[in-house]
Design a protein around this motif. Structure first.
Motif, PDB file in Angstrom:
ATOM      1  N   TRP A  40      -5.264  -5.726 -16.722  1.00 35.34           N
ATOM      2  CA  TRP A  40      -4.809  -6.095 -15.380  1.00 35.34           C
ATOM      3  C   TRP A  40      -4.799  -4.854 -14.507  1.00 35.34           C
ATOM      4  O   TRP A  40      -4.311  -3.802 -14.895  1.00 35.34           O
ATOM      5  CB  TRP A  40      -3.418  -6.706 -15.448  1.00 35.34           C
ATOM      6  N   VAL A  41      -5.365  -4.972 -13.320  1.00 35.26           N
ATOM      7  CA  VAL A  41      -5.358  -3.883 -12.354  1.00 35.26           C
ATOM      8  C   VAL A  41      -4.572  -4.369 -11.151  1.00 35.26           C
ATOM      9  O   VAL A  41      -4.837  -5.445 -10.619  1.00 35.26           O
ATOM     10  CB  VAL A  41      -6.797  -3.491 -11.937  1.00 35.26           C
ATOM     11  N   GLU A  42      -3.587  -3.584 -10.727  1.00 39.69           N
ATOM     12  CA  GLU A  42      -2.785  -3.967  -9.572  1.00 39.69           C
ATOM     13  C   GLU A  42      -3.672  -4.043  -8.333  1.00 39.69           C
ATOM     14  O   GLU A  42      -4.484  -3.150  -8.092  1.00 39.69           O
ATOM     15  CB  GLU A  42      -1.662  -2.946  -9.336  1.00 39.69           C
ATOM     16  N   PRO A  43      -3.539  -5.116  -7.560  1.00 43.20           N
ATOM     17  CA  PRO A  43      -4.365  -5.244  -6.346  1.00 43.20           C
ATOM     18  C   PRO A  43      -3.962  -4.217  -5.292  1.00 43.20           C
ATOM     19  O   PRO A  43      -2.803  -3.785  -5.227  1.00 43.20           O
ATOM     20  CB  PRO A  43      -4.071  -6.665  -5.870  1.00 43.20           C
ATOM     21  N   GLU A  44      -4.922  -3.841  -4.485  1.00 42.96           N
ATOM     22  CA  GLU A  44      -4.664  -2.925  -3.369  1.00 42.96           C
ATOM     23  C   GLU A  44      -4.688  -3.722  -2.078  1.00 42.96           C
ATOM     24  O   GLU A  44      -5.378  -4.729  -1.980  1.00 42.96           O
ATOM     25  CB  GLU A  44      -5.731  -1.838  -3.321  1.00 42.96           C
ATOM     26  N   ASP A  45      -3.932  -3.269  -1.076  1.00 41.91           N
ATOM     27  CA  ASP A  45      -3.979  -3.966   0.205  1.00 41.91           C
ATOM     28  C   ASP A  45      -5.237  -3.523   0.954  1.00 41.91           C
ATOM     29  O   ASP A  45      -6.029  -2.727   0.466  1.00 41.91           O
ATOM     30  CB  ASP A  45      -2.704  -3.741   1.010  1.00 41.91           C
ATOM     31  N   SER A  46      -5.439  -4.020   2.121  1.00 43.19           N
ATOM     32  CA  SER A  46      -6.667  -3.756   2.886  1.00 43.19           C
ATOM     33  C   SER A  46      -6.826  -2.285   3.262  1.00 43.19           C
ATOM     34  O   SER A  46      -7.915  -1.844   3.601  1.00 43.19           O
ATOM     35  CB  SER A  46      -6.702  -4.625   4.142  1.00 43.19           C
TER      36      SER A  46
ATOM     37  N   ASP B 267      -1.735   0.854  -2.975  1.00 42.13           N
ATOM     38  CA  ASP B 267      -1.167  -0.001  -4.009  1.00 42.13           C
ATOM     39  C   ASP B 267      -0.104  -0.892  -3.374  1.00 42.13           C
ATOM     40  O   ASP B 267       0.805  -0.412  -2.707  1.00 42.13           O
ATOM     41  CB  ASP B 267      -0.542   0.865  -5.121  1.00 42.13           C
ATOM     42  N   VAL B 268      -0.231  -2.193  -3.573  1.00 41.81           N
ATOM     43  CA  VAL B 268       0.677  -3.161  -2.969  1.00 41.81           C
ATOM     44  C   VAL B 268       2.102  -2.952  -3.457  1.00 41.81           C
ATOM     45  O   VAL B 268       3.064  -3.131  -2.708  1.00 41.81           O
ATOM     46  CB  VAL B 268       0.211  -4.607  -3.285  1.00 41.81           C
ATOM     47  N   ASN B 269       2.277  -2.542  -4.707  1.00 43.82           N
ATOM     48  CA  ASN B 269       3.600  -2.420  -5.305  1.00 43.82           C
ATOM     49  C   ASN B 269       4.179  -1.008  -5.190  1.00 43.82           C
ATOM     50  O   ASN B 269       5.245  -0.735  -5.704  1.00 43.82           O
ATOM     51  CB  ASN B 269       3.559  -2.821  -6.785  1.00 43.82           C
TER      52      ASN B 269
END
Length: 89
Positions: A74-80, A84-86
Motif C-alpha cells: 500500500w502506498v499512501e496517496p498524494e494530493d494534487s 502526502d495526504v496524511n
C-alpha cells in the motif's frame, strides 16, 4: 471429517456458495477450472465438494492474498500538490 459427525463430509455447490458468499455459478466455475477440488456423484453427475477441500481452498486464497499484498504494498496517496495526504501540517 469422520462419518457420523455433525457436519456433512460433502457439500453441495449451493452450500459452498453460501460459505464463500458468492453465487453458485461462481463456485461451479471454480470447480470447472480446477481451482476447487470436487467430485461428481450419482446418475445425474451432481457436484460435491469435500469440506476439507473447501477449507484447503480458503487457506490457499488467504496465502494468495498475503502474497499479493506483499508484492503490491500500500502506498499512501498524494494530493494534487504532490504532498502526502496524511502528513502533519
Amino acid at each position: 471429517m469422520p462419518l457420523g459427525s455433525e457436519s456433512p463430509r460433502f457439500l453441495r455447490l449451493s452450500d459452498v456458495a453460501d460459505v464463500l458468499n458468492v453465487s453458485e455459478r461462481q463456485v461451479y466455475a471454480l470447480v470447472r477450472r480446477g481451482d476447487l477440488a470436487a467430485i461428481r456423484v450419482g446418475g445425474r453427475g451432481v457436484w460435491r465438494v469435500e469440506a476439507e477441500a473447501l477449507e484447503a481452498f480458503i487457506a490457499d486464497q488467504y496465502a494468495a492474498a498475503r502474497d499479493h499484498i506483499a508484492a503490491h504494498p500500500w502506498v499512501e496517496p498524494e494530493d494534487s500538490r504532490g504532498e502526502d495526504v496524511n502528513a502533519d501540517t
